[in-house]
Design an enzyme around this catalytic site. Structure first.
Site, mmCIF file in Angstrom:
data_model
loop_
_atom_site.group_PDB
_atom_site.id
_atom_site.type_symbol
_atom_site.label_atom_id
_atom_site.label_comp_id
_atom_site.label_asym_id
_atom_site.label_seq_id
_atom_site.Cartn_x
_atom_site.Cartn_y
_atom_site.Cartn_z
ATOM 1 N N LYS A 145 -49.873 16.949 -25.690
ATOM 2 C CA LYS A 145 -48.850 15.920 -25.520
ATOM 3 C C LYS A 145 -47.927 16.286 -24.362
ATOM 4 C CE LYS A 145 -45.704 17.986 -28.915
ATOM 5 N NZ LYS A 145 -44.965 17.811 -30.178
ATOM 6 N N ARG B 263 -38.450 15.072 -40.625
ATOM 7 C CA ARG B 263 -38.588 14.345 -39.366
ATOM 8 C C ARG B 263 -39.519 13.155 -39.577
ATOM 9 N NH1 ARG B 263 -40.613 17.719 -34.177
ATOM 10 N NH2 ARG B 263 -42.580 17.596 -35.342
ATOM 11 N N TYR C 189 -21.844 20.023 -4.352
ATOM 12 C CA TYR C 189 -20.967 18.951 -4.822
ATOM 13 C C TYR C 189 -19.780 19.489 -5.612
ATOM 14 C CZ TYR C 189 -24.433 15.402 -3.573
ATOM 15 O OH TYR C 189 -25.299 14.586 -2.885
ATOM 16 N N MET D 144 -29.718 16.537 -6.939
ATOM 17 C CA MET D 144 -30.872 15.769 -7.370
ATOM 18 C C MET D 144 -32.174 16.341 -6.806
ATOM 19 S SD MET D 144 -31.750 11.710 -6.987
ATOM 20 C CE MET D 144 -30.403 11.205 -8.048
#
Length: 368
Positions: free
Chosen positions: A38, A136, A264, A313
């Site tokens: 998965k 779950r 930043y 990013m």
């Protein structure tokens, strides 16, 4: 092995073979091996990994969602595939691609029987999921009479297996809880088999369960993280080899003076004259901002370089003041020499998260 000249995720199929054979060596010959592929095979490449495991003789695959299984089928994977969390809207497509559903509550059981009936199926294999403590997904033990009644009232489906999921199999401080889970699962399985009149396969163990609880291997084990090189303990990590190495390159080096800032929000300020390297990988590639501010690090020429300031990013900056390096040198974000577990731990998370976060825009390369 060629040095990276851009950001790449290098996948070593020999390491995958090693991990598979090591984990399989812990099993009885009669115990089946399910490979969990998965989440793009834990952030690698599900198709390549699945096809390689097929050659090694894996018995089953598991994916989370139907579309993941469809991708495997469309790329020629023929091994049985268990879908762990299917949604009813995808049941028709699931059947069309010969996938096998986990049925975990009354709604999905009823709707799958309805879909299988409309599709003219007979004895379609389904896997009945029970909740033994994870809370779950899964039926409760009290649901057994309802499930048996539904299965006996139709010929379109048949229970291929009964299974559950361990909560804390990697944590030996929770051994009592795990042993109680195993006992509860055995009780459920025995009652289910008595009432249904045949014995479905039983499976409970994940990677850590396989390694720590041989008494619970039953008919099949489900291995995910172990295949990719992580044993959830220092002891077992030494027996496994990470298959993925995330590599990049130094794009630019800046010399900055005391008091100058990096990145930043001026979140990093030099305490002295320093050298800063910019690397072409950022949070859009899967290196989250949580690794910024010196928590995370990369390896350059065998030395650790902490991340300076916020992760951008598409880029991150690292402090290379005490490292001899130049623009164009290779950077190891994680791999055999700089484990994804260690990097994840530096930011208070786990290897699973950083592995599965690697963006599809990072090119995958394969080596044997």
């Amino acid at each position: 092995m060629a040095k990276a000249q851009e950001t790449v995720l290098e996948l070593n199929l020999n390491s995958l073979s090693h991990n598979f054979e090591y984990l399989k060596s812990k099993l009885k010959p009669s115990t089946k091996f399910l490979g969990v592929v998965k989440a793009f095979a834990y952030g690698s490449d599900a198709v390549v990994v699945a096809k390689h495991l097929e050659k090694l003789g894996v018995d089953y695959f598991a994916v989370a969602y139907v579309n993941e299984g469809i991708v495997l089928r469309e790329n020629g994977v023929t091994t049985p595939i268990l879908v762990l969390h299917p949604q009813p809207i995808n049941f028709k497509a699931l059947i069309e691609h010969c996938l096998e559903p986990s049925l975990y509550n009354a709604k999905v059981l009823n709707e799958f029987i309805e879909t299988a009936t409309k599709q003219g199926q007979k004895d379609y294999p389904v896997h009945i999921k029970f909740n033994t403590g994870l809370n779950r997904l899964g039926f409760s033990e009290n649901d057994i009479p309802f499930i048996i009644n539904k299965l006996k009232s139709t010929k379109c489906v048949k229970a291929k297996s009964v299974f559950s999921h361990l909560v804390a199999s990697e944590d030996l401080d929770e051994k009592e809880f795990t042993e109680n889970q195993i006992k509860k699962f055995i009780s459920i399985a025995e009652r289910f088999a008595d009432l249904i009149g045949y014995k479905p396969w039983l499976h409970l163990c994940n990677t850590s369960g396989l390694l720590n609880y041989p008494n619970a291997h039953f008919d099949m084990v489900r291995c995910g993280i172990g295949l990719y090189g992580f044993g959830n303990s220092f002891k077992e990590d030494k027996n496994l080899i990470p298959i993925a190495s995330l590599k990049s390159v130094i794009s630019q080096i800046h010399n900055i003076e005391k008091g100058e800032s990096v990145g930043y929000n001026r979140s990093y300020r030099a305490s002295k004259s320093e050298r800063i390297a910019t690397i072409p990988i950022g949070h859009a590639d899967g290196i989250s901002r949580i690794y910024g501010q010196g928590k995370g690090f990369v390896s350059i020429n065998g030395k650790s370089a902490p991340i300076a300031g916020n992760v951008c990013m598409d880029m991150l900056m690292v402090n290379i003041t005490n490292i001899e390096c130049k623009e164009g040198d290779e950077v190891i974000v994680f791999g055999q020499e700089n484990s994804a577990s260690n990097l994840a731990e530096s930011a208070g998370t786990i290897s699973y998260e950083i592995l599965t976060a690697i963006s599809s825009r990072v090119r995958r390369t394969f080596t044997k």
